[in-house]
Every structure is written in C-alpha cells, then in structure tokens.
Design a protein around this motif. Structure first.
Motif, PDB file in Angstrom:
ATOM      1  N   ASP A 404       0.814  -1.215   0.000  1.00  0.00           N
ATOM      2  CA  ASP A 404       0.000   0.000   0.000  1.00  0.00           C
ATOM      3  C   ASP A 404       0.849   1.266   0.000  1.00  0.00           C
ATOM      4  OD1 ASP A 404      -2.829  -0.974   0.306  1.00  0.00           O
ATOM      5  OD2 ASP A 404      -1.832  -2.081   1.890  1.00  0.00           O
ATOM      6  N   LEU A 406       2.652   2.498   2.364  1.00  0.00           N
ATOM      7  CA  LEU A 406       2.375   3.200   3.614  1.00  0.00           C
ATOM      8  C   LEU A 406       3.464   2.881   4.640  1.00  0.00           C
ATOM      9  CD1 LEU A 406      -1.475   2.580   4.071  1.00  0.00           C
ATOM     10  CD2 LEU A 406      -0.366   4.821   3.977  1.00  0.00           C
ATOM     11  N   TRP A 418      -2.691  -2.562  11.465  1.00  0.00           N
ATOM     12  CA  TRP A 418      -3.618  -1.452  11.224  1.00  0.00           C
ATOM     13  C   TRP A 418      -4.287  -0.999  12.515  1.00  0.00           C
ATOM     14  CZ3 TRP A 418      -2.133   0.177   6.811  1.00  0.00           C
ATOM     15  CH2 TRP A 418      -1.937  -0.696   5.732  1.00  0.00           C
ATOM     16  N   CYS A 419      -3.608  -1.174  13.620  1.00  0.00           N
ATOM     17  CA  CYS A 419      -4.186  -0.820  14.908  1.00  0.00           C
ATOM     18  C   CYS A 419      -4.001   0.679  15.155  1.00  0.00           C
ATOM     19  CB  CYS A 419      -3.479  -1.630  15.992  1.00  0.00           C
ATOM     20  SG  CYS A 419      -4.156  -1.411  17.628  1.00  0.00           S
ATOM     21  N   MET A 420      -5.027   1.319  15.687  1.00  0.00           N
ATOM     22  CA  MET A 420      -5.050   2.755  15.982  1.00  0.00           C
ATOM     23  C   MET A 420      -5.074   3.573  14.679  1.00  0.00           C
ATOM     24  SD  MET A 420      -5.258   2.021  19.100  1.00  0.00           S
ATOM     25  CE  MET A 420      -5.582   3.664  19.701  1.00  0.00           C
ATOM     26  N   ASP A 457      -6.176   5.524  -0.220  1.00  0.00           N
ATOM     27  CA  ASP A 457      -7.086   4.539   0.353  1.00  0.00           C
ATOM     28  C   ASP A 457      -7.230   4.626   1.861  1.00  0.00           C
ATOM     29  OD1 ASP A 457      -7.532   3.295  -2.157  1.00  0.00           O
ATOM     30  OD2 ASP A 457      -5.626   2.219  -1.957  1.00  0.00           O
ATOM     31  N   TYR A 458      -6.173   5.047   2.527  1.00  0.00           N
ATOM     32  CA  TYR A 458      -6.093   4.873   3.971  1.00  0.00           C
ATOM     33  C   TYR A 458      -7.124   5.726   4.703  1.00  0.00           C
ATOM     34  CZ  TYR A 458      -3.973   4.839   8.645  1.00  0.00           C
ATOM     35  OH  TYR A 458      -3.756   4.723   9.994  1.00  0.00           O
ATOM     36  N   ASP A 459      -7.778   5.102   5.650  1.00  0.00           N
ATOM     37  CA  ASP A 459      -8.622   5.713   6.699  1.00  0.00           C
ATOM     38  C   ASP A 459      -9.186   7.119   6.438  1.00  0.00           C
ATOM     39  OD1 ASP A 459      -8.246   3.469   8.290  1.00  0.00           O
ATOM     40  OD2 ASP A 459      -7.586   4.611  10.028  1.00  0.00           O
ATOM     41  N   GLY A 460      -9.976   7.288   5.405  1.00  0.00           N
ATOM     42  CA  GLY A 460     -10.636   8.582   5.191  1.00  0.00           C
ATOM     43  C   GLY A 460      -9.726   9.703   4.746  1.00  0.00           C
ATOM     44  N   GLN A 474     -18.831   9.132   6.939  1.00  0.00           N
ATOM     45  CA  GLN A 474     -18.112   8.179   6.095  1.00  0.00           C
ATOM     46  C   GLN A 474     -17.092   7.350   6.858  1.00  0.00           C
ATOM     47  OE1 GLN A 474     -16.333  10.274   2.796  1.00  0.00           O
ATOM     48  NE2 GLN A 474     -18.270  11.179   2.145  1.00  0.00           N
ATOM     49  N   GLU A 475     -16.762   7.769   8.052  1.00  0.00           N
ATOM     50  CA  GLU A 475     -15.602   7.183   8.714  1.00  0.00           C
ATOM     51  C   GLU A 475     -15.787   7.229  10.224  1.00  0.00           C
ATOM     52  OE1 GLU A 475     -12.972   6.368   6.540  1.00  0.00           O
ATOM     53  OE2 GLU A 475     -11.609   5.667   8.093  1.00  0.00           O
ATOM     54  N   ASN A 476     -15.415   6.140  10.873  1.00  0.00           N
ATOM     55  CA  ASN A 476     -15.402   6.134  12.335  1.00  0.00           C
ATOM     56  C   ASN A 476     -14.249   6.976  12.848  1.00  0.00           C
ATOM     57  OD1 ASN A 476     -17.536   4.191  12.503  1.00  0.00           O
ATOM     58  ND2 ASN A 476     -16.025   2.672  11.862  1.00  0.00           N
ATOM     59  N   LYS A 481      -9.139  11.164  13.968  1.00  0.00           N
ATOM     60  CA  LYS A 481      -8.344  11.041  12.745  1.00  0.00           C
ATOM     61  C   LYS A 481      -7.996  12.419  12.192  1.00  0.00           C
ATOM     62  CE  LYS A 481      -9.890   6.386  11.607  1.00  0.00           C
ATOM     63  NZ  LYS A 481     -10.891   5.536  10.934  1.00  0.00           N
ATOM     64  N   SER A 548     -14.615   1.347  18.717  1.00  0.00           N
ATOM     65  CA  SER A 548     -14.404   2.492  17.832  1.00  0.00           C
ATOM     66  C   SER A 548     -15.342   2.487  16.636  1.00  0.00           C
ATOM     67  CB  SER A 548     -12.944   2.498  17.347  1.00  0.00           C
ATOM     68  OG  SER A 548     -12.672   1.310  16.654  1.00  0.00           O
ATOM     69  N   ARG A 549     -16.048   1.354  16.444  1.00  0.00           N
ATOM     70  CA  ARG A 549     -16.992   1.330  15.324  1.00  0.00           C
ATOM     71  C   ARG A 549     -18.178   2.243  15.543  1.00  0.00           C
ATOM     72  NH1 ARG A 549     -16.492  -5.104  14.734  1.00  0.00           N
ATOM     73  NH2 ARG A 549     -16.061  -4.768  16.926  1.00  0.00           N
TER      74      ARG A 549
ATOM     75  N   TYR B 240     -12.407  -1.858   2.812  1.00  0.00           N
ATOM     76  CA  TYR B 240     -12.294  -1.177   4.100  1.00  0.00           C
ATOM     77  C   TYR B 240     -13.687  -0.819   4.583  1.00  0.00           C
ATOM     78  CZ  TYR B 240     -11.152   2.663   7.322  1.00  0.00           C
ATOM     79  OH  TYR B 240     -11.058   3.500   8.398  1.00  0.00           O
ATOM     80  N   ASN B 241     -13.975  -1.231   5.825  1.00  0.00           N
ATOM     81  CA  ASN B 241     -15.315  -0.985   6.363  1.00  0.00           C
ATOM     82  C   ASN B 241     -15.341   0.210   7.304  1.00  0.00           C
ATOM     83  OD1 ASN B 241     -14.013  -1.875   8.607  1.00  0.00           O
ATOM     84  ND2 ASN B 241     -15.330  -3.629   8.999  1.00  0.00           N
ATOM     85  N   THR B 242     -14.308   1.027   7.238  1.00  0.00           N
ATOM     86  CA  THR B 242     -14.114   2.231   8.057  1.00  0.00           C
ATOM     87  C   THR B 242     -13.913   1.905   9.533  1.00  0.00           C
ATOM     88  OG1 THR B 242     -16.296   2.987   8.812  1.00  0.00           O
ATOM     89  CG2 THR B 242     -15.733   3.410   6.506  1.00  0.00           C
ATOM     90  N   TYR B 243     -13.752   0.607   9.860  1.00  0.00           N
ATOM     91  CA  TYR B 243     -13.481   0.287  11.268  1.00  0.00           C
ATOM     92  C   TYR B 243     -11.976   0.172  11.479  1.00  0.00           C
ATOM     93  CZ  TYR B 243     -12.667  -2.695  15.277  1.00  0.00           C
ATOM     94  OH  TYR B 243     -12.162  -3.245  16.419  1.00  0.00           O
ATOM     95  N   ARG B 244     -11.421  -0.886  10.927  1.00  0.00           N
ATOM     96  CA  ARG B 244      -9.965  -1.009  10.985  1.00  0.00           C
ATOM     97  C   ARG B 244      -9.520  -1.175   9.548  1.00  0.00           C
ATOM     98  NH1 ARG B 244      -7.120  -3.899  15.817  1.00  0.00           N
ATOM     99  NH2 ARG B 244      -7.692  -1.856  16.615  1.00  0.00           N
ATOM    100  N   PHE B 245      -8.492  -0.456   9.168  1.00  0.00           N
ATOM    101  CA  PHE B 245      -8.142  -0.386   7.758  1.00  0.00           C
ATOM    102  C   PHE B 245      -7.895  -1.762   7.159  1.00  0.00           C
ATOM    103  CE2 PHE B 245      -5.156   0.382   4.214  1.00  0.00           C
ATOM    104  CZ  PHE B 245      -6.037   1.088   3.413  1.00  0.00           C
ATOM    105  N   SER B 247      -6.409  -3.287   3.519  1.00  0.00           N
ATOM    106  CA  SER B 247      -5.804  -2.975   2.235  1.00  0.00           C
ATOM    107  C   SER B 247      -6.619  -3.593   1.112  1.00  0.00           C
ATOM    108  CB  SER B 247      -4.387  -3.542   2.218  1.00  0.00           C
ATOM    109  OG  SER B 247      -3.871  -3.501   0.923  1.00  0.00           O
ATOM    110  N   ARG B 248      -6.706  -2.892   0.017  1.00  0.00           N
ATOM    111  CA  ARG B 248      -7.293  -3.451  -1.207  1.00  0.00           C
ATOM    112  C   ARG B 248      -6.254  -4.264  -1.980  1.00  0.00           C
ATOM    113  NH1 ARG B 248      -7.968  -0.179  -5.105  1.00  0.00           N
ATOM    114  NH2 ARG B 248      -9.333  -1.605  -6.216  1.00  0.00           N
ATOM    115  N   HIS B 249      -5.045  -4.264  -1.495  1.00  0.00           N
ATOM    116  CA  HIS B 249      -3.948  -4.854  -2.263  1.00  0.00           C
ATOM    117  C   HIS B 249      -3.402  -6.135  -1.685  1.00  0.00           C
ATOM    118  CE1 HIS B 249      -3.970  -0.507  -3.270  1.00  0.00           C
ATOM    119  NE2 HIS B 249      -3.895  -1.007  -4.479  1.00  0.00           N
TER     120      HIS B 249
END
Lengths: 763, 763
Positions: A404, A406, A418-420, A457-460, A474-476, A481, A548-549, B240-245, B247-249
């Motif tokens: 990605d 990242l 992908w925590c936090m 792509d990442y988190d919003g 759109q985003e939690n 964030k 966090s959801r 991504y379900n906007t909860y925890r990221f 990757s699409r890859h």
C-alpha cells in the motif's frame, strides 16, 4: 544442587548485587512494576530491546492479559519465549515450556483447578525478578525455575527434585489469547516440531493473531540428552500404527506437544537454551549457538545485566531508593520496545513475507506508534540516537515492503496490524531528523512520508484532503483522525521546510490547520462533522465507547480530544477565547465527574475527572496549563499523577504501559520538561520531581537538570536558569538540550504567578 | 489479433511444425496419452523435468483425478500451475487461472452445471496439445487459451472477444483433492495474496495434502495493467469498512480469489507470465523474470520444444508413425518426473523446512521410488546420467535433512509422504553407482544407504532384522515388505562389495535371502508369517484388498508377489521345483480368472488373468519366462501387453503412468530387454518390437538394437548377435550396453525352442 534464593523479600534487592559497586543501576530495576492491574508488563528476563522475552504466563485466554502474566494469579502455565510489554492487545507468548514431575499433563488446566493440567502453583514469596533474571519455585513439584536472556536466545535453569518421572513439556499450542475454541480468540494456523537429536528440538508455528500471519520458529537445546521423548498431536501420542509410517521425531498439526523425559537425581540441574527466529529453524539454532555457546547461566545473566547498566547510565539521577527504583524501572520499560527483529546474520521476514537482509541497519519491530511517537521516540532521539536511527530505517524498510506504500501504523513482526489511527511514523522520523538522528537518507524518508500522507485509500484520508476533515458520516473516529492527521501533516511540513521543498511545506502547513475545521465554537469543543459540513446532532461531548466502530473519537471523548493540536496550541487558545477561558476549561476537565454508564470503560484508567492518564490521548494535556499562563497548575497536576500513578510496586502503573509511553511520560516529566509537540524545536517545562538528573546525550554531550529546594511540597518553580542565565519561559529550546548544558530550577511551596507566564510559544 | 488454431484434428500433427525439418522428434509427442482412463497424465505444457506444469483441470475433488484433467470431462475449471504425472494419489494443481466474460464468478460450479460457476465448457475439437504447448477455446465465452512453459515459469496467451467485462480469476483455494469441506479431502491451511502493482500479483498457499506441509508461492505478471482489480475472501470482496483499515492490495485467509478486470478490444491478447517457488514470492518473481524476460510466447514454446527434441534424441528409433508417437510419448512421460525443485538461484525448501542451496547439483523432487526404481532410473542411468546423478544427490540431500536419518520413501516438494513400502532409494543409488553414474561421493551415499537399511523405527524393519521376515501379526503388508526389503538388501550388498566392505557385503547378502523365509512350500507361494513363525491361517493367495491396513500384500496378491525375488530368480525357481514347474505356475498367473468380488479393485488395471500390468508389482513377471527357459512365452505376453495396453491415444495407458514407470517399461520392452534386477549387471532379453533403435548413451557411446524380419507376427527371437558374435542368452550384460555396440535380433513367426533356453543367470 545449585543454590537458589528462597523467600527473598520482594522489593528489597531481590537478588544479591552481582558485583561492580554502586554504579549498578540495573539493580534498581523492578520488573514486576506494571504486572498488577492494567500495566500489562511482564516480569521475565529480557535484554535491552531484545528479541526474546522469556517470561511466565499465568493465562493465555484473556484479552486483558496482553503480556501473559498477572500478579494476582496463583498458578503459572509455564514459561514462553516472547512477550509484548504494555500493549492493550495480546499477542506472542510463543512456545511454552513447563517442567513436571509424574505423569506429564498435556493441557494447562484452569486457574480454578490448576491440578487438572500442567499449571503450577506459585507464590510471590518464592518468586523473584531482576534485570535479566527471573526465578520461581513451583510449589506443586518443587522444581526451581530460573530464567535469563540474551538478545535472541534465553536460558532456563531447572533444578529438579529426585524423580523417576521428571519431564519438560513444550506446548506449541500455547500463545496469548489463543488456545481455546472460542470465537474471537486468535488462531494457531499451523505448527510443526522436529526432534533433531536426543538433546535438540526445533519447531514452528504460524499464528493468526493480532499480527494476522506471524511465522515464528524456535530451537531448544537441552543440557543433557533426554532419557526418552514423546510427541503428541491432539492429545494422542504419535506412534506408527503399522499402516503408513509415522516418524517419532517429527509432527505437524494444530495442537502439538513435546515431552522430554528424565530420571533426575536430587537437585539435578537441567538447562535449556532456547531461541527464536522469524526466518527458519536453522536461523533459530544459529541465534542460539552464537549467543549462548555454553551452559554458563550466570555469565548470560551477568552480560545482560551489564547491558542494562549501559542503557540506564544514559540518565543518571539523584533521588531516594524508591525514586531510583521507579525511574530506572520506567527506563527499563522504555527499552523493551521496539524489539530486535533480525537474526544473528541480519535476516528477517518482512511485511511481504520475503526474507530480507537488514543491510546497514539493525531491524526492529513492535512499533506502537500511536503511543510511542509522543514521548518514547523523542526520548530515544536524545539518548538512543543510534537505535532511533535503526528504528527509523526499520520503518522505511517496512514502507519499501508495503504493497500500500504506507509507513507502518502498528508494525508487529512482519505484519501490519492497522491498529489505531494516524500516520505517526511521520512524527517519529521527522522528530528524529530534526533532532539530529543520522544514518538514513532524508530524501528517501521524505518520499515515504509524503507518499504515506497522500495515500488514496487509507482511513478517510482522501476525504480529509478534499474537505479538510474526515467526515463522520463516512468514517469512524473521524474527529481523532482529523486532529491527528493535522498534527502529522505539521510534521510533514517541518521536514519539507528543512529539505527546502517550499511548495510541499505550504501545502502541508495548510493541512496542519485542519484541526480548526472541527472546532465548534458554539460548544467550545471538537465535534464530528459530516461530508456536507453539518455537525453531528445530537452530540454528547462526554460520550465514550470503547468500540471504535460507534465512536467519533479514538479511545476517548470530545472533552479529551479537544485539546489536541500540539502544533498550534496558541491557535487552540485563541479559539477558546484566550488563555483565561482556555485554562478555566482545562480546570473543568480535571473536575468533571463522568458517570460509569458509558458503554465500555476499558480506557478509563488513571482517572482525574475526565483526564485519564492511563491512556495516551491525555498525555500532553496537563502541560497545556503552561501555554495558558498557569504553569503552577501543571505542576500540581503533574505531581499528582507522579505521586498516584507511578511507583516501584507491581500495581504502580495506572494504565497500559504501551511499549514504554507511560514510562517515557514519567521520565520526561520528572526531569521537568516534556515533548508536547514532537518535531517542534522546544519542550514544555512542567515541574521537576528529582533534585538532579544528568542526561548523557547520544551526541556525547551532557544536559544537567537540578531542582534546588525540591520537596514533596516544594513543587512550584520559583525561578530557573539555563546555562547560568535567567530563564523565564516554559518553552525549553530543543537546541539547548541537544547542545548540552545546565538547567537549574529553584523550587518553592507556593505558585509563582510570574515565572513562565508571559513567554511566547516558539514558531 | 493473433491467429490461433481451431478445429485442428486431434492426433494428426496438431500444430504446424515450428521449424527445423524431420529431426523434430518432439512432434511425435502426444500429450493426451494417458489422460483418458487410469493413466493420470496431464495434457498441459511442461519442459523436460520442469518445475511448472501449466495444465487444465477438469476436477479438483476426485481422488482418481490425480493430474487434474480427465479427457471424458466436458468442462474445464481453469489452468493451474503444477501437476503430478501418473500418480495414483492427487496433489498439486496450485493456483488456478480462468478467463471470464461478464460478472466474475468466484466458485467453480459443477461438472453437471458448469454455468453455476467459472467452469468453462470445451470440446476436444477445439483443443490441441504438443510439446510445450496446449490450446483450448472456451466454448461459453469464446476466449482462446494458449499455454506454454519454460522450466520454472509458464506463459498464458489469452485471446479475448470484445467485452466491457472481461476478467481473469485466480483462485488460491483451488488445488487437487481439496476445495471441499468433505472429510478426507486435503486442506488448504493458509494462503495470502498481494497485488504488487497494477500488473503484478504474488501469492502463497500452504497445503496439507499428500505432502502434509507444502509451501508454494507464485508470481504472475500481466501484459497490460488491470483496468481494475478485486480481492475476495470467503466470497466477499475485501473492502475497508471504516473500522480497521483493510488494504485493497493484499489478503490472507483460506479462501481467496483475485480478479483482474479488463475492457477488451475484439481479439485482444492479454498474456500472463506465471512462476512458482517453494522459497518465497520474491524467488517466484525471480524465476519468472529470469526465464521469461519478455512477452514472446512463440519463443518460449520454441525453446521448450527444442529441449524436448534434445531429450528425445537420446533414443532414435525406426518405426511407423504410430510407433514413433507411442514411443516418444512414452519418453515424454518418462521425462516429467522427478521434477526440478530449486529456484533460479539454486535455493529450495528442504525436508526440514529450512531453505537450502543446492550446491554442486540440481535439486529434484517427486520421487515415486516404489515405481521408478524398476525401470525409470535404470533408463536414466543409461541415457540421463547427469540428471540421474543430480537425482541421487537430491536423495542424499533429503537424507541429510531427514530427522529419521532415512533416504526418501516417496519425496514430494520438501515432504516425505511415507507412501508405499521398502527403501527403494537404495536400488536407485546403487544401480546408478554400478552403471557409472558419477558426481556423488560413494562413501557418503553408502553411509546413507546403510543407515537407512538399519533404521530402528521404520516399517517393521527391526523385526525383519531380528526374525528374517516382517511378522504379519505386527505389521501390515508384511509379505511385500519382506520381499522388497530383501531385494533392497541385495542392492546394499552390491555396493558394499564394490566399496570393499566385505563384512557388510556378507551381512546384507544374508538379508537378501530373506525372501525364502516366507515361501510356503506346501502351497508354492509366498505367505504371511507371524512373529512365532506360524503361517497365516486361513490364507487365500488370491485375496486382494486395496486398503493396505487389512492386507499382507501391497496393492496385490500372493500370486502376484510370489514372483518377487529379482536378486535370485534361480532361487525362486529352485523353490518351485525347477524351470518346468515354475513356468507352469507362471502360465496359471496369466489364465487365472479372478472374480471381482474382492474388496476394492483400484489396482486391478491392465488385467491378463491375475497379471495386472497396470500396476508395478507385475512389471518384471513376464520376463521370468526367460529365466524359466521359455523365452517365447515372454515374447507372446510382452507383445500382447504392448499391443493392448500402450499406444498413442488418450486411453492407451492401462494404469497409472506412475511418474513414468509404465512408460519406461514400454521403452525397455520395445528395445528388447528390461532391467528385471536393477543393480545387477545384466538386463533380461524379452522380444523387441521395433526394427531399429539407437541409444545415445550418456557416456558418449551408442548402443544399437536391430530386429530383422520383425512384424506383428514375427515376434519370436530366432537368433541374435552381440557386436557381430552369436548371442544365445536372454541375459544381456549391462557392460555390453554401457560400452556401446550392436545387438541384432533375427525374428520369426514361430518360437525357437533352443535360443536362450539354457543360459546361466549371471552371478
């Protein structure tokens, strides 16, 4: 029979000093600090930043026992090779060893009924721990267990009673938060085991845990050949059934145990050398044989203690025994993560699962960046610059391997959890770069930083770039964030500026101001906003939910996050209507009594009103009193936290140590200043709590802090001098620290309403 | 649009000759031979002994579709990268690719309802195969698929119709005998997938199949970037379900699919390069990029065809078109296993799961030794000595990695399957050594051989050493194990003798006589005996059971195994009461009509009475007529088998080709002689069925066989000359072949009752 210590009083020099006089700072280490309550530390031996953390586990099935050991438990499952320190999520606990007498049990049993399995009863009176050493006498079978650890290998010294049926079990099924067929638990995907010869075993497991695909191999060499051995799969001994041949020397599956059998003489010592590798069993053997070539337990322990002396000597303090124990235990906990993640030959398994050579640097893992960017890495930049450089290079290697593109968010043994939230590898790299950490290519780092900050792509992040905030529809966790992106963007701007990339500097400086977009002046707080620009309505700024959801904030509330714009506290103050109003609102934070009726209260640790010191979103807040012209209130609250939430006892930590962040907060705070805004060029002075401290900087210079007239009551700065000249500002230039020098405080029992009140925040 | 062949008649030079005149022996290859019925071959392209076998799969859930493709099926699931040739047990079939038009389906559907999934209908009229080439037009979507393969990499050329919604699915869940939640099927333990860039994908799966822990990585490069791509896990797109990221890859799990999406122009060609590695994705990419650096499909095909020409040219024959097609297809099938098992850099994953460098040799896997020790490796020793040396070194490397200190039994991609019986790596090594295969250390080989033959744990070997037989009350398949151990022990004795180890020679020579211990003179057959020396009673010498757990014989009966003492056929004859009695009993074998009422008849293929040519225990039996002084009966039965159980058609093979053993039997037999006792110094002459054959030996010499006056009726040897001198023995000295020369047969329509009747079997 080798002698071992019994009944050593727990917090009074558990083990005799091994030598070399009073410079043995390692003797102040109290490994049990944080093992009781929510600290989530482990008591077992580990070398500084070591790859092996050989430690007892008292439970493997609990989310909140993330380091394996809870002081309140009364039985030990066994001793496993790897542990995380202070995280809120369990993982590791790989490859458990437990000595037994009599018929070998294959399952652990329960806390309620330890005798149903291989669990062993123990008592703290017959347990001790020190730098690089742990000892416990198992009460049910009278085996004395001693553990020590080198960097990649550990050594167990087991002293047995006489027995016809002594054995040592290795349970490959054991790991933390696994081992039970319960939904939500982690999964052992596969494992295998090989009895290489009559005194050597290797094995492997692939764990789908927090790290979703974690490959780990181990090797174990026993000091004498087994009298016999058995392999078990799903509780059944592996034997050839005359149908299709089955080896007695290897096994594969998802529930494997190995039992080494011995007849023991009274007091017979059997030692086991163990090592891990993410690459292969051969590499684990190599790690083991290179680091512990012989069977000299005491030498390994001594060498590791020496390593701890070296690490701790970077900060020399004056203080009481309790203060030294607390301080050096905090330093100890700061030096457990990130942990070494490469074999003796420099190879490691990367994020792409390929085997990589760490060329020109030492590779580390366990990047709890949301926590550690705050104070751990800023501390490293000062006194662990070489390691900080290696860590930054490890972050860049991860980036290179990231499909990605990242930088790490929470890197764990070749995995991204992908925590936090946020991209807090950026402040780590930028703070290091600006504070003089060398050894990496700044241009390469900048490309990784910018690419990360522009990820589609990442988190919003796309919406954030477009709108200026992460939209809550759109985003939690949209507010957290937004605020943390804005800070990270400030860091991007700082390095862009330093590298002469003016367009980028302007662009990211603009993004750094995005925090203002979520400030709702009508309530004076940060508030979620949707993509159309509408505030979330209704809105409860004290609302907290540990899921966090269903939360706009990350492990916190609006009242906690509304203080988060370290890159522009004056801007925050202006939004609040000036320093008085800002300080008055701060006062409310510490006095608001929140009912416990919110959903989930996991993060509500170290509570003072709605200030929760046990979790990171609060960590910079007390220092904001200094920006608000009321530094004495900072002094009050800082000392309150130091007094009530730290110490040298098992239950001294109020919250997860989080890979050293709780401890690093302590270290900076007792020295009298804190990196409220890493990557900026200043620290914020709070109130010291040690009479003297000398920081041996990685650049070879020394920075000395003294606090004259300090006492439990004399906590207020009356005056200060920096290198002999009056210093009347709470903003301590980073350069002044970096260049070495002396900061003297004069302390007194009453607030000084003039000192540090009118200084300007540096640009 | 590249042109492609449609409607090419199936067995008439399917594809135009690519060049270079009539020396193109590769054009005689008929890859479909063995794909109909029990042959278990695959039709897709492969380089000689290649690591990649890119071939269509028509089922992945059937035990008896061990190579993926059954000619009788009418739909194709897709094209997977790896296949076994001729085994009776399925494995491989890794990483399936299938082009689709319209909405991409993620599951295969069924043979009965292919349209329920991604299965594609096809017809043999629109399918073709040749050396290094396979082509099929998918009837439901009109995509033309062409496949070719280099050593470690393959290339797919897909010609699409115009479509807004073309796609290519990669199903990581696909492999042979897996993919269904049915007990007894193999298990996909784990897999992962990475979209490295917009035209490159890598992935991995760990399969618990026949090889119980098989790690395989793949890499795929597409000739143009995807217009889009999707990843699926358990049928759900990874988003991504906007909860925890997320990757699409990349993805990890046990049921993953990748879809590359394209908009295609009419006739647009999209190519995919694919490669595998047991080491890592990086190694798979390396294999791919080194072997197929460009997109020249025709060059890859041409080079592989050239490699086949080179392999086939080691045997030059005269014969009809049908004979040449049959012969060279048999040679083709002999050159598919063992298959290459190391990456372009020489690294491979060993039996200990460590990564090893094949230093000084080329590493191979797929050692179906119970089959191939009989004729495949003896053939290799003559005309593939370098590869045979590499294979022997691969066996020794396996031994070095074996925690049981055993040579391979059935080695498969870094695994020991423990399939079948005996330790038949020994005859392979010893026959090679004695026939002049160089390049390995004989002393090292001997230590591996002797250690294997003295193993304390393996398959009843301890009891065998103690008693002289494997006792039927302690071990299944006890008679077959005893007889085959005795033969293997003869081989140990032969190399011990050659190396001057006289004590060992005497010891193993003694063990080689153990076959006599199970000969029950009262019934004139081999019979199971328990540890007390009692015969199994009652006993049915025709009893057959395909479940070896309830059988004293391995895939056979007493009547079949009673002929098995190739190391001492005169001894067998003596036990039977002389040649006449022996021959008379042989006659019975071919005429006994066995009812089909026995339990399981899986191995009952190629039946002539109780002689089952479709499985290996029968393979040497016909030649025993020559020992019995009735070589004309051998001629009759050999020609009967050649005529009825071989050919150039899909259904020409009567049984599993077993990694070339069925084919190697054919090759030797049509040349007129066969290695009844590998590791001995002679072959046994049967009856040639080609007018002329020239064997280009690996030592640079040539051995020529001619059969004058041969016809369908003139199958009886009237006389023979060896290097111009009369030769009146059915025992052809191995040295005479090895040194080069000419063997001329004079054939006639009637048995010659004098020729070859009274010769002595060589010592």
């Amino acid at each position: 029979m080798r002698s071992f210590l019994r009944f050593c009083p727990l917090f009074l020099a558990l083990v005799p000093s091994l030598a070399q006089g009073d410079s043995a700072l390692a003797d102040y280490i109290r490994p049990f600090v944080g093992t009781k309550g929510g600290g989530n530390t482990f008591p077992g031996p580990v070398a500084p930043f070591g790859m092996v953390q050989l430690s007892p586990d008292t439970a493997d099935d609990l989310w909140d026992n993330a380091a394996g050991y809870k002081y309140a438990d009364t039985s030990i499952m066994g001793f496993s090779m790897t542990h995380l320190s202070g995280t809120g999520i369990p993982d590791r606990g790989d490859f458990l060893f437990i000595p037994q007498i009599g018929e070998a049990k294959l399952v652990p049993g329960t806390k309620e009924n330890p005798d149903a399995g291989y669990r062993a009863r123990y008592a703290h009176e017959q347990e001790s721990a020190a730098a690089g050493y742990y000892q416990v006498t198992l009460l049910n079978n009278h085996v004395n267990v001693e553990l020590t650890a080198a960097d990649r290998a550990g050594l167990m010294r087991l002293t047995f009673p006489e027995s016809e049926h002594a054995s040592i079990l290795t349970d490959l099924r054991h790991f933390l938060n696994g081992n039970a067929d319960v939904p939500g638990r982690f999964k052992l995907i596969w494992s295998h085991l090989r009895v290489e010869d009559e005194a050597t075993v290797t094995g492997f497991h692939l764990i789908g845990g927090w790290a979703k695909e974690r490959y780990l191999y181990f090797a174990a060499r026993y000091s004498r050949p087994f009298d016999g051995h058995r392999l078990y799969s799903n509780g059944e001994e592996i034997k050839y059934n005359t149908y299709r041949f089955r080896s007695r020397h290897e096994a594969a599956g998802t529930n494997l145990q190995f039992v080494a059998e011995y007849k023991t003489r009274p007091g017979e010592v059997i030692q086991i050398k163990v090592a891990v590798s993410a690459v292969s069993a051969a590499s684990a053997l190599q790690n083991l044989d290179r680091e512990i070539p012989d069977w000299d337990f005491d030498r390994v322990r001594r060498q590791t203690r020496q390593k701890w002396n070296k690490e701790l000597s970077r900060l020399q303090i004056e203080g009481t025994q309790d203060q030294k124990e607390t301080f050096y235990s905090a330093m100890y906990h700061c030096c457990l993560a990130p942990s070494l993640y490469e074999d003796a030959d420099g190879l490691y398994r990367g994020l792409d699962w390929d085997i990589h050579a760490a060329s020109g640097f030492t590779n580390y893992t366990v990047f709890s960046l949301w926590d550690t960017y705050r104070a751990v890495h800023p501390l490293f930049a000062l006194i662990q610059a070489q390691r900080d450089s290696d860590m930054i290079q490890s972050l860049l290697a991860h980036y290179d391997q990231s499909v990605d593109h990242l930088l790490p968010v929470w890197g764990l043994e070749g995995n991204e959890t992908w925590c936090m939230i946020g991209y807090h590898a950026v402040p780590v790299i930028v703070d290091g770069f600006l504070k003089g950490v060398k050894g990496f290519d700044a241009e390469r780092a900048y490309q990784a930083i910018k690419t990360t900050a522009m990820n589609p792509d990442y988190d919003g992040l796309s919406a954030y770039r477009q709108l200026g905030w992460v939209p809550c529809d759109q985003e939690n966790e949209s507010v957290s964030k937004t605020l943390e992106y804005a800070y990270d963007d400030y860091c991007v701007a700082q390095i862009a500026k330093a590298l002469g990339k003016n367009d980028d500097y302007q662009y990211f400086k603009g993004r750094a101001a995005n925090f203002t977009n979520l400030y709702d002046a009508s309530i004076g707080l940060m508030r979620p906003k949707d993509a159309q620009g509408h505030w979330r309505t209704p809105f409860n700024p004290h609302f907290y939910d540990d899921d966090s959801r269903t939360n706009d904030f990350t492990e916190g509330t609006s009242w906690q996050y509304s203080w988060y714009a370290p890159q522009d506290v004056p801007g925050l103050i202006a939004l609040a209507g000036g320093k008085e109003a800002f300080a008055a609102k701060l006062d409310q934070l510490f006095t608001f009594h929140q009912a416990d009726t919110n959903k989930g209260m996991d993060d509500v640790q170290g509570r003072i009103g709605e200030y929760w010191h046990g979790n990171e979103p609060s960590h910079q807040i007390i220092y904001l009193y200094s920006y608000a012209g009321q530094p004495w209130k900072a002094a009050q609250r800082l000392h309150e936290v130091l007094r009530t939430q730290y110490g040298n006892k098992p239950d001294s930590l109020s919250g997860n140590d989080d890979c050293g962040q709780m401890s690093a907060w302590y270290i900076f705070t007792v020295l009298g200043f804190y990196p409220v805004c890493p990557a900026s060029d200043y620290y914020v002075i709070g109130s010291p709590s040690l009479p003297k401290a000398v920081m041996r900087l990685s650049n070879g210079r020394e920075f000395t802090m003294t606090a004259a007239n300090l006492s439990d009551y004399n906590i207020y700065i009356q005056s200060a001098t920096l290198n002999g000249r009056d210093w009347n500002s709470p903003y301590l230039p980073a350069r002044a620290v970096r260049e070495g020098g002396t900061l003297n405080f004069q302390m007194g029992p009453e607030p000084n309403n003039i000192w540090g009140v009118n200084a300007q925040v540096p640009e």
